[in-house]
Design a protein around this motif. Sequence first.
Motif, PDB file in Angstrom:
ATOM      1  N   GLY A 286       0.765  -1.236   0.000  1.00 54.77           N
ATOM      2  CA  GLY A 286       0.000   0.000   0.000  1.00 54.77           C
ATOM      3  C   GLY A 286       0.795   1.284   0.000  1.00 54.77           C
TER       4      GLY A 286
ATOM      5  N   MET B  68       2.138   3.267  -2.043  1.00 56.42           N
ATOM      6  CA  MET B  68       2.279   3.543  -3.465  1.00 56.42           C
ATOM      7  C   MET B  68       1.962   4.988  -3.798  1.00 56.42           C
ATOM      8  N   PHE B  69       2.648   5.489  -4.823  1.00 65.51           N
ATOM      9  CA  PHE B  69       2.306   6.798  -5.358  1.00 65.51           C
ATOM     10  C   PHE B  69       1.102   6.656  -6.278  1.00 65.51           C
ATOM     11  N   GLN B  70       0.210   7.612  -6.182  1.00 63.79           N
ATOM     12  CA  GLN B  70      -0.940   7.595  -7.065  1.00 63.79           C
ATOM     13  C   GLN B  70      -0.646   8.407  -8.319  1.00 63.79           C
TER      14      GLN B  70
ATOM     15  N   LEU C 175       2.044   4.020  -9.245  1.00 60.46           N
ATOM     16  CA  LEU C 175       3.372   3.684  -9.775  1.00 60.46           C
ATOM     17  C   LEU C 175       3.781   2.325  -9.224  1.00 60.46           C
TER      18      LEU C 175
ATOM     19  N   PHE D 247       9.010   2.221  -7.363  1.00 59.96           N
ATOM     20  CA  PHE D 247       8.689   3.370  -6.520  1.00 59.96           C
ATOM     21  C   PHE D 247       8.131   2.941  -5.164  1.00 59.96           C
ATOM     22  N   ARG D 248       8.493   3.656  -4.122  1.00 58.16           N
ATOM     23  CA  ARG D 248       7.900   3.458  -2.796  1.00 58.16           C
ATOM     24  C   ARG D 248       7.608   4.819  -2.182  1.00 58.16           C
ATOM     25  N   ALA D 249       6.371   5.010  -1.782  1.00 59.81           N
ATOM     26  CA  ALA D 249       5.994   6.286  -1.162  1.00 59.81           C
ATOM     27  C   ALA D 249       6.184   6.210   0.353  1.00 59.81           C
ATOM     28  N   GLU D 250       7.321   5.706   0.779  1.00 58.13           N
ATOM     29  CA  GLU D 250       7.609   5.609   2.217  1.00 58.13           C
ATOM     30  C   GLU D 250       8.319   6.868   2.695  1.00 58.13           C
TER      31      GLU D 250
ATOM     32  N   ILE E  72       9.898  10.502 -12.017  1.00 57.60           N
ATOM     33  CA  ILE E  72       9.148  11.555 -11.329  1.00 57.60           C
ATOM     34  C   ILE E  72       9.936  12.851 -11.492  1.00 57.60           C
TER      35      ILE E  72
ATOM     36  N   GLN F 218      -0.008  13.554 -12.911  1.00 63.31           N
ATOM     37  CA  GLN F 218       0.455  14.020 -11.621  1.00 63.31           C
ATOM     38  C   GLN F 218       0.765  12.826 -10.717  1.00 63.31           C
ATOM     39  N   VAL F 219       1.819  12.942  -9.943  1.00 62.23           N
ATOM     40  CA  VAL F 219       2.204  11.902  -8.974  1.00 62.23           C
ATOM     41  C   VAL F 219       2.002  12.486  -7.587  1.00 62.23           C
ATOM     42  N   THR F 220       1.199  11.838  -6.784  1.00 62.80           N
ATOM     43  CA  THR F 220       0.857  12.453  -5.502  1.00 62.80           C
ATOM     44  C   THR F 220       0.533  11.414  -4.435  1.00 62.80           C
ATOM     45  N   THR F 221       0.695  11.821  -3.178  1.00 59.72           N
ATOM     46  CA  THR F 221       0.186  11.019  -2.060  1.00 59.72           C
ATOM     47  C   THR F 221      -0.915  11.789  -1.324  1.00 59.72           C
TER      48      THR F 221
ATOM     49  N   ASN G 201      -4.420   9.914  -1.123  1.00 53.14           N
ATOM     50  CA  ASN G 201      -4.323   8.797  -0.193  1.00 53.14           C
ATOM     51  C   ASN G 201      -4.288   9.287   1.263  1.00 53.14           C
TER      52      ASN G 201
ATOM     53  N   PHE H 234       4.182  14.523  -1.062  1.00 52.43           N
ATOM     54  CA  PHE H 234       5.377  13.729  -0.738  1.00 52.43           C
ATOM     55  C   PHE H 234       6.684  14.471  -1.014  1.00 52.43           C
TER      56      PHE H 234
ATOM     57  N   LEU I 220       4.897  12.789 -13.922  1.00 54.27           N
ATOM     58  CA  LEU I 220       5.666  11.788 -14.651  1.00 54.27           C
ATOM     59  C   LEU I 220       6.334  12.461 -15.850  1.00 54.27           C
TER      60      LEU I 220
END
Lengths: 572, 572
Positions: free
Chosen positions: A207, A209-211, A311, A336-339, B198, B211-214, B217, B304, B311
């Motif tokens: 979970g 993950m980047f959206q 991603l 990719f990891r959105a950590e 990114i 767009q790449v976003t958190t 979420n 983030f 992208l």
Amino acid sequence: MTDHPPPLLDQLASASLTDDGPCSSIKKAQFSDRVLIRDIVTRKDGGASLAGRHVRIGGWVKTGREQGRGTFAFLEINDGSCPANLQVIVDASVSDLSPLVSTGTCVSVEGLLKVPPEGTKQKIELRVEKVLHVGTVDPAKYPIPKTKLTLEFLRDVLHLRSRTNTISAVARIRNALAFATHSFFQEHGFLYVHTPIITTSDCEGAGEMFQVTTLINDAEKLEKDLIKNPPPSEADIEAAKLLVKETGEAVAQLKVNKASKADITASVAELTKAKENFSKLEERSKLKPGIPKKDGKIDYSQDFFARQAFLTVSGQLQVETYACALSSVYTFGPTFRAEHSHTSRHLAEFWMVEPELAFADIQDDMNCAEAYVKYMCQWLLDKCLDDMQFMAKNYDKGCIDRLNLVASTPFVRITYMEAVELLLDAVKGGKKFENKVEWGIDLASEHERYLTEVKFQKPVIVYNYPKDIKAFYMKVNDDKKTVAAMDILVPKVGELIGGSQREEQYEVLRERILEMGLPLEPYEWYLDLRRYGTVKHSGFGLGFERMILFATGIDNIRDVIPFPRYPGRADL
Amino acid sequence: MTDHPPPLLDQLASASLTDDGPCSSIKKAQFSDRVLIRDIVTRKDGGASLAGRHVRIGGWVKTGREQGRGTFAFLEINDGSCPANLQVIVDASVSDLSPLVSTGTCVSVEGLLKVPPEGTKQKIELRVEKVLHVGTVDPAKYPIPKTKLTLEFLRDVLHLRSRTNTISAVARIRNALAFATHSFFQEHGFLYVHTPIITTSDCEGAGEMFQVTTLINDAEKLEKDLIKNPPPSEADIEAAKLLVKETGEAVAQLKVNKASKADITASVAELTKAKENFSKLEERSKLKPGIPKKDGKIDYSQDFFARQAFLTVSGQLQVETYACALSSVYTFGPTFRAEHSHTSRHLAEFWMVEPELAFADIQDDMNCAEAYVKYMCQWLLDKCLDDMQFMAKNYDKGCIDRLNLVASTPFVRITYMEAVELLLDAVKGGKKFENKVEWGIDLASEHERYLTEVKFQKPVIVYNYPKDIKAFYMKVNDDKKTVAAMDILVPKVGELIGGSQREEQYEVLRERILEMGLPLEPYEWYLDLRRYGTVKHSGFGLGFERMILFATGIDNIRDVIPFPRYPGRADL
């Protein structure tokens, strides 16, 4: 012209330059009118046999100084083709010297290669006869002056840091490892498969993950548009509705009155127009600013892919679809990891190599992974020794020995059970770990590094891990307690590779998905690979930047990728 | 055992198999206990000289049928290593036949290679002695049965389509072109650079970016959390505030009364706790559901990367930072366009090859691009001829001739001006175009295809385009009207490559950015490359999928990438 014998014919040399020395042939770059510095200074004789040759070179000044009271200048020029510089001497009669000597200046020059006076370390130097181009640098403003700069500082000037010795050496080593990767897998008949970057599957179920979305952009566009052209008021709509009614009545009246065809047609046209206008207004009145919602949730049917997209965190599941058709495949791409991880070992964007082999069990998998790592180490020794020597001198004395060791020594292979026993023995012997050692734990970094750096002092493969600490797709062993997973641990970085045999039995895999509390539906396609023509198969993943850390001895992963992405930073 | 002479020693052969024929040596796969079908059937003699050898193979049944009233079965087995199948014969005494014959069944078998009876097209076949594995298929449920399936249908079963002849041939051709790409640039001393996926830069200024976003979420998590633990009411906060006040007064009172140290300490501890609780409640009361906003705009400082991220649409600008330090570099990676384009030529995710050469002008750039395209064509002819023959037979009769033509013929080179004149001549000659031809137009696809397919019938390079229809970074020519840009047009696909010399003069580039109505700030780093040690440089981009379309003759770009992404679709 000199009194030397006539020039040797040399097709590769630039036609525009005169060859007038009794000397070796020299290769000209093919899509650039110059000779690479590598092709001069990395010869066995340091380039001495090229004395007497006229060449054109280009590059950037590493260090420059005026000498002899401004009568000439020494420049150390680097063009990126190798770590070594070419010493260049420019006479004041040839060019104004002061614009040439600043670090970072770009020059393109022609001249004569000469053997320097005895007692200098260079074997060859270039006496400039013509300066073709100068790209100047104002040293007062240059963001990366000659002084020693920390790697941390350089992270703030990503666009210029490749001009430093360290980052350019890392770039050449990274390039070498990438091509070694392709060469290894191609030699062994693997097909390179491009797995998707944008995905609607979550491989690990983690979970983080980047959206990927166009909803926000679309909403902002709409918002701007609504400000520019405000939506119709209720009165506007009522008025439009009334107009439809009135023109409708007018048409009816004309018909009743048996009016002329032309009049009726004109009236009908007005009615059509009124109706269109009304429906347009009504449509517009429904537009709402903000991200579209449906039943209180975001309406992803209006997103670009008509569903939520992310991603990728790994290409494994997708590349399995190709392994289960074409046998041996690999992927090498960004993941990719959105950590929110601020360590020296994690990036938000990094590159992974993920081979997948059909008709292969966990032993084949280990054999492949070991051969691959050895191949990369030998490749660097064969093709990048000068850059590795730079690393040994400046970052990690032992890095070349480490490559030699790994390239030539069989990796140790122990089961997880054996690994835990060895760790417990160490504890008995007085070794202190921060994390408790017992069967069932996920080995911590300190445990891994003890095994590979202290206990064995070479790469160690640990396999057959407890199933509860591993992913759902790993093959359950006959003991029902462990899975056919393996990690390769190496000195300096710990875990370099993680892999497993995959569960190929439909029923078992299905149970494992449910056991892990995952939904079945998103994995139906993955289950199909087992439903239809299932095959024993295995694979692994190698974190490409980890491999570079291992090879170079650099400490921070942000310095071994050209454009590091981490929380709060995505420059350029 | 037979009365044959003793087996040849062959280190590569599987130790577990007996070599007992007077026959050629055979290579075993290195990380899989089997022989690749390629290593049997693609020999010059079709494998005939291997008769008498025992081998283990694995693969999937392409077609199978029981024969001789169920006494034996013929299976055509493919393992992905080449387009050709191996004919396998299984006797009913060896195995139950019915689970073997369905298309898609996976088998691993051991047996004896034999020359088939005269009159059959195969040169070798395998007589099975042992069936090691069967991965069954229920033909009633199998999504891709043997019947002829359209490529369009196959797009709905991405996870299985690599099992078809067409998609597996495309996979091998794609793999070959990818490795040819790396081989070409490595041979010429280019360094492979991983540009970022990114990015916070918009290369073309076109704005069609994902767009790449958190943020979404994070907002959803917060929303759920607020429902579970509702934010404190005003009364809660008032009560907490009051408690702080009261405990504070109690502490003061104890001090005035000179109470015991223990009592005071306890009371102070209570005060600290009350203060913490109050600030926590106050903090929580500020939490608002939804995407965080500031001054009416989305607050990207909470995303983030602490700013808006996208992208990449091209790695060019970033790879220039490496070219302006290391001379010759290239990038090969995924790029993205959020265009709602439903054509057979566009994808939302596709791969691009982008070389960048320092000390190189537009002529060098054209030379490099032409050499690269020729190299790829020759590579396919040398290494993928069997797959190309499949394509010629099934998709595009002329595809092999086309590769030969391109590999061996110099490309035509004409200026944009000349191209327009040729098109005007065509119009005069009666040729009809949908788009008007005049100086200043962007050549339409129909114009490009006329030039390459009709007029010259070979690849055409058009260069020196009007500056107004090209990007800001292209070098302005001395005429001030055109830029040193070039496109390579090829039969079948039109534009395959677009490239240019880059504007290396700081002042001119700055003016061009402003002229195009772009803001300066995001390009300051790019301008820095010209501010400090600027260098003449050039580069180009090749759409990798376009190259595959060109090579194979396949019509739709969605069929030449393993996992196509386009509006409304991102399966797996």
